[in-house]
Design an enzyme around this catalytic site. Structure first.
Site, PDB file in Angstrom:
ATOM      1  N   ASP A   4       3.301   4.765  -8.442  1.00  0.00           N
ATOM      2  CA  ASP A   4       2.486   3.172  -7.793  1.00  0.00           C
ATOM      3  C   ASP A   4       1.484   3.664  -8.527  1.00  0.00           C
ATOM      4  OD1 ASP A   4       1.539   2.052  -6.838  1.00  0.00           O
ATOM      5  OD2 ASP A   4       2.516   2.125  -4.742  1.00  0.00           O
ATOM      6  N   HIS A  21       4.429  -0.396  -8.158  1.00  0.00           N
ATOM      7  CA  HIS A  21       3.470  -0.678  -6.419  1.00  0.00           C
ATOM      8  C   HIS A  21       4.518  -1.943  -5.650  1.00  0.00           C
ATOM      9  CE1 HIS A  21       0.161  -1.127  -3.232  1.00  0.00           C
ATOM     10  NE2 HIS A  21       0.234  -2.515  -3.387  1.00  0.00           N
ATOM     11  N   SER A  81       2.328  -2.581   1.031  1.00  0.00           N
ATOM     12  CA  SER A  81       0.614  -1.746   0.766  1.00  0.00           C
ATOM     13  C   SER A  81      -0.274  -1.775   1.846  1.00  0.00           C
ATOM     14  CB  SER A  81      -0.174  -2.708  -0.564  1.00  0.00           C
ATOM     15  OG  SER A  81      -1.575  -2.318  -1.340  1.00  0.00           O
TER      16      SER A  81
END
Length: 259
Positions: free
Chosen positions: A194, A224, A93
């Protein structure tokens, strides 16, 4: 403030090949700990720092910004390069964006990158309001634990501090401008489903970097936080195979020793 259980930083002294792992926004090292353990068990030197303002309470994160988060991974990378002959940087991320900036800034000191659902932009109409709204509203609902696997939980904040979110928005813009400076071998693993970072972010990164050795892998079974999800083992195996290709001494007898 005490660190949340499981959110502690992790360090393992292994061989001459090192890996720096960068966790995500409002998350903690816990989201990457199984990955770190996998690599450590195979004799690699591993560094998984806790980013400033993370792993305690969201109010602490209000006082930090991207410069603090980046300074921490930059310091960790410099430590690894002092004792390792090759260093890889992995990120989840926002940790993917941190990884990309390290690659852009440090050049040959970074041997290769593995990014999982990397962030590139704060999306939605609310993003444009952040610079103003953050002065009136302190936080919004959290983004932690976007995981398909039942019973798997991420140690992260249940609120997103808006001062920090605005800083993240600035950081993403900076990194986007630096993507052409990224030339290292690159693996991007991303989830079509996601709910935090859309697939368009991975597509943008892949289209902007200057890397020629690039692999894109879809994580069909995960959301995610794929490093704690159904595709976790695949992520670990693909990343270790990537290291072995670029640092052939890994996995051979005697590779777990060295300075």
């Amino acid at each position: 403030m005490p660190v949340l259980p499981g959110a502690e930083p992790f360090r393992h002294e292994g061989g001459e090949v090192g890996v720096l792992l960068c966790h995500g926004f409002t998350g903690s090292p816990q989201s990457l700990r199984p990955w770190a353990d996998y690599l450590a068990e195979r004799g690699l030197t591993v560094s998984l720092p806790l980013l400033p303002g993370h792993g305690t309470r969201w109010q602490d994160m209000q006082l930090t910004g991207w410069q603090d988060w980046y300074a921490e991974v930059d310091r960790a990378l410099r430590e690894l390069t002092e004792r390792c002959t090759k260093v890889f940087v992995f990120g989840l991320s926002m940790g993917g964006a941190l990884s990309l900036r390290l690659a852009a800034k440090h050049g040959d000191a970074v041997t290769g990158l593995v990014l999982v659902n990397p962030g590139n932009k704060v999306h939605g109409a609310a993003a444009h309001a952040l610079p103003v709204v953050r002065h009136f509203v302190r936080s919004t609902k959290g983004i932690a634990s976007d995981i398909a696997k039942e019973g798997s939980e991420e140690v992260g904040y249940d609120r997103v501090p808006l001062h920090a979110a605005n800083s993240l928005r600035t950081f993403f813009r900076i990194v986007d401008g630096e993507l052409p400076q990224v030339t290292q071998p690159l693996v991007v693993l991303h989830s079509p489903q996601d709910h935090v970072v859309p697939p368009v972010d991975s597509a943008r990164i892949l289209s902007r970097v200057s890397s020629t050795d690039v692999e894109e892998i879809l994580l069909e079974q995960s959301y995610h936080v794929a490093t704690l999800d159904h595709d976790a083992e695949r992520i670990f195996e693909e990343s270790y195979s990537f290291i072995g290709r670029l640092a052939p001494s890994v996995g051979k007898k005697g590779s777990t020793t060295g300075g």
